[in-house]
Design an enzyme around this catalytic site. Structure first.
Site, PDB file in Angstrom:
ATOM      1  N   LYS A  22       0.866  -1.202   0.000  1.00  0.00           N
ATOM      2  CA  LYS A  22       0.000   0.000   0.000  1.00  0.00           C
ATOM      3  C   LYS A  22       0.884   1.227   0.000  1.00  0.00           C
ATOM      4  CE  LYS A  22      -2.538   0.914   3.792  1.00  0.00           C
ATOM      5  NZ  LYS A  22      -3.745   1.055   4.630  1.00  0.00           N
TER       6      LYS A  22
HETATM    7  C1  R5P Z   1      -2.602   4.770   8.177  1.00  0.00           C
HETATM    8  O1  R5P Z   1      -2.960   5.188   9.230  1.00  0.00           O
HETATM    9  C2  R5P Z   1      -3.194   3.585   7.683  1.00  0.00           C
HETATM   10  O2  R5P Z   1      -2.291   2.675   7.132  1.00  0.00           O
HETATM   11  C3  R5P Z   1      -4.331   3.789   6.728  1.00  0.00           C
HETATM   12  O3  R5P Z   1      -4.874   2.518   6.557  1.00  0.00           O
HETATM   13  C4  R5P Z   1      -3.948   4.358   5.382  1.00  0.00           C
HETATM   14  O4  R5P Z   1      -3.313   5.602   5.516  1.00  0.00           O
HETATM   15  C5  R5P Z   1      -5.140   4.470   4.449  1.00  0.00           C
HETATM   16  O5  R5P Z   1      -6.078   5.350   4.949  1.00  0.00           O
HETATM   17  P1  R5P Z   1      -6.284   6.799   4.318  1.00  0.00           P
HETATM   18  O6  R5P Z   1      -6.937   6.566   2.981  1.00  0.00           O
HETATM   19  O7  R5P Z   1      -7.185   7.508   5.282  1.00  0.00           O
HETATM   20  O8  R5P Z   1      -4.944   7.436   4.172  1.00  0.00           O
END
Ligand code: R5P
Length: 257
Positions: free
Chosen positions: A172
């Site tokens: 990710k």
């Molecule tokens: C970070 O806090 C986490 O890995 C979240 O799952 C990631 O940042 C995705 O969430 P967002 O779309 O709110 O950034």
């Protein structure tokens, strides 16, 4: 690839499209009761049926999610510091036994490339991969970006490639200009995190660009659950990811919700 690994990956990535809409609701693991997730169960309840996989901690899965739900879960298994501390100081906080007990389809942790504890987070990733592979559980590596790091192809390309080299089954990361270069350098699927809340049309355009440039889906949180129409927004994101809709077509779906 073993049956178990394939089976779990197919609960994350829709086999019909090869892509995924993951809903990230793990933010509380270092941010506490963040906006939109104060009552996580209430927020997630109308969204879960539009979600391929929930990215969540074990505590929230146990307390806030119906175990009967058909949506798979990918467990956030790293943590340690809060928003008040040194964020890169993470370790593994959840065992593989617990991931199996919760029937997780994957486990995820952050690596902090270029930050104070980069070496420890990367070797923790190696250990997590060793253990998870033993049970056929795919590991998601998350490229955490500190304030001092640039969200550019050079940095994100470096971090994603390292994650894949160490053995993550998927990664990710954030969107950046020339995102396709990050994808090119990373042999495992990349899902895009949404980042801070931005206007809906911008978030949808970013999603469209990421998919066109080779992302295998999203693991998006705030741009869905902090939207004024979370259900509309997740349906719109789904249309882009699984049906190849344009941001404009997706915005229509969001607006009508
Ligand atoms: C970070 O806090 C986490 O890995 C979240 O799952 C990631 O940042 C995705 O969430 P967002 O779309 O709110 O950034």
């Amino acid at each position: 690839m073993d049956f178990g690994m394939k089976n779990r990956l197919s609960r994350i990535f829709n086999p019909r499209t090869g892509k995924t809409v993951m809903l990230a609701v793990d933010h509380g693991y270092f941010q506490g009761p963040t906006t939109g997730l104060r009552n996580l169960g209430e927020t997630v309840s109308p969204l879960v049926r539009h979600t391929d996989c929930l990215f969540i901690t074990r505590g929230m899965a146990r307390n806030c999610i119906r175990p009967e739900s058909a949506t798979s879960i990918c467990l956030r298994v790293s943590g340690g510091p809060s928003i008040l501390g040194e964020l890169s100081n993470e370790d593994i906080t959840t065992s593989m036994e617990e991931a199996i007990r919760l029937n997780a389809s994957g486990v995820g942790m952050s690596i902090f490339v270029g930050a104070g504890n980069e070496d420890r987070t990367i070797s923790n990733l190696g250990r997590l991969v060793d253990e998870a592979e033993r049970y056929g559980i795919p590991v998601l590596a998350i490229t955490a970006v500190g304030k001092e790091m640039g969200r550019n192809t050079r940095y994100l390309g470096l971090a994603c490639r390292i994650a894949a080299e160490i053995g993550a089954r998927f990664v990710k990361t954030y969107y950046c200009d020339d995102f396709y270069k990050v994808v090119e350098g990373c042999p495992v699927p990349i899902v895009m995190a949404g980042g801070k809340k931005i206007p809906e049309m911008e978030a949808l355009k970013m999603t469209e660009n990421a998919i066109k440039e080779g992302a295998s889906g999203v693991d998006m949180g705030r741009n869905i659950f902090q939207s004024d129409k979370p259900v509309g927004m997740i349906k719109a994101v789904r249309a882009i990811v699984h049906k190849g809709a344009s941001a404009e077509e997706a915005f229509e779906i969001y607006s009508k919700a």
